[in-house]
Design a protein around this motif. Structure first.
Motif, PDB file in Angstrom:
ATOM      1  N   VAL A  90      -3.765   9.616 -38.321  1.00 13.05           N
ATOM      2  CA  VAL A  90      -3.483   8.190 -38.090  1.00 13.05           C
ATOM      3  C   VAL A  90      -4.529   7.619 -37.137  1.00 13.05           C
ATOM      4  O   VAL A  90      -4.668   8.081 -36.003  1.00 13.05           O
ATOM      5  CB  VAL A  90      -2.061   7.984 -37.512  1.00 13.05           C
ATOM      6  N   ASP A  96       4.938   5.018 -32.962  1.00 15.62           N
ATOM      7  CA  ASP A  96       5.149   4.227 -34.203  1.00 15.62           C
ATOM      8  C   ASP A  96       4.738   2.778 -33.961  1.00 15.62           C
ATOM      9  O   ASP A  96       4.021   2.174 -34.759  1.00 15.62           O
ATOM     10  CB  ASP A  96       6.638   4.166 -34.581  1.00 15.62           C
ATOM     11  N   ARG A 105       3.561  11.538 -45.488  1.00 20.26           N
ATOM     12  CA  ARG A 105       4.169  10.447 -44.707  1.00 20.26           C
ATOM     13  C   ARG A 105       5.683  10.470 -44.788  1.00 20.26           C
ATOM     14  O   ARG A 105       6.342   9.443 -44.661  1.00 20.26           O
ATOM     15  CB  ARG A 105       3.597   9.104 -45.178  1.00 20.26           C
ATOM     16  N   GLN A 125       4.096   2.213 -38.101  1.00 16.55           N
ATOM     17  CA  GLN A 125       4.003   3.352 -39.045  1.00 16.55           C
ATOM     18  C   GLN A 125       5.088   4.375 -38.648  1.00 16.55           C
ATOM     19  O   GLN A 125       4.825   5.321 -37.903  1.00 16.55           O
ATOM     20  CB  GLN A 125       2.610   3.967 -39.013  1.00 16.55           C
ATOM     21  N   THR A 126       6.282   4.145 -39.174  1.00 16.83           N
ATOM     22  CA  THR A 126       7.461   4.864 -38.667  1.00 16.83           C
ATOM     23  C   THR A 126       7.506   6.341 -39.079  1.00 16.83           C
ATOM     24  O   THR A 126       8.308   7.095 -38.530  1.00 16.83           O
ATOM     25  CB  THR A 126       8.761   4.168 -39.121  1.00 16.83           C
TER      26      THR A 126
END
Ligand code: FMN
Length: 171
Positions: A123, A60, A14, A66-67
């Protein structure tokens, strides 16, 4: 890398470097995705390849902030295509096979990326419509997984798993 080393070394990453992915490596990842098995070999999925920063940032947001997604230089969006699978398999194709097809294809891409020294994270937490809008995906497709791919900037340790004897039910 040998196959079992690929599986054992893979982690969800991540944090990504800015370095781009070599086009030959990306091509290998996509070819691996195309080699995945699928119900009736119908390949009931589509893959959207996103490199544009604005669209990555849209993903995102579609994935609830969720950058790390847009940090990766490439994001693949795996979508189920119910229309393809339902032609032969009707309801089972529409509801199950196309989702499985997309999932297996994403898994092949993920493992190929690992074998090439790249990192990924699967993701699944996102708003379907927001993903469609960010990536220009038609309404009839179902986004199944986002797969950011890039050179990792972290090396997480192995995450725990349920012991095999709790998962495997030997009859
Ligand atoms: C179906 C699915 C959905 C997931 N969704 C997310 C997600 O939205 N965000 C995220 O950071 N990780 C997500 N993950 C990654 C998992 O958190 C990760 O695989 C798990 O914690 C095990 O860690 P490992 O992949 O490093 O072994 C998802 C994984 C799967 C298979």
């Amino acid at each position: 890398m040998d196959f079992f080393s690929v599986i054992e070394s893979r982690r969800s990453v991540r944090l990504y470097q800015e370095a781009p992915i070599e086009p030959e490596k990306l091509q290998k990842v996509l070819e691996a995705a195309d080699l995945a098995p699928s119900a009736g070999n119908l390949q009931g999925y589509e893959i959207y390849l996103i490199t544009n920063l604005e669209q990555r940032q849209g993903l995102d947001q579609a994935a609830y902030g969720q950058t790390f997604i847009s940090q990766a230089p490439v994001v693949l969006v795996f979508c189920a295509n119910p229309g393809r699978s339902s032609v032969r398999y009707r309801d089972r194709g529409r509801k199950l096979y196309c989702i499985q097809d997309a999932t297996i294809s994403c898994t092949f891409a993920m493992l190929a990326a690992q074998a090439l020294g790249l990192s990924t994270v699967w993701v699944g937490a996102f708003n379907d419509d927001a993903v469609r809008q960010a990536a220009g995906i038609p309404a009839e497709l179902i986004p199944v997984a986002l797969l950011p791919i890039g050179y990792g900037a972290e090396s997480p340790g192995r995450r725990p798993r349920r012991p095999l004897n709790k998962i495997v039910h030997i009859l």
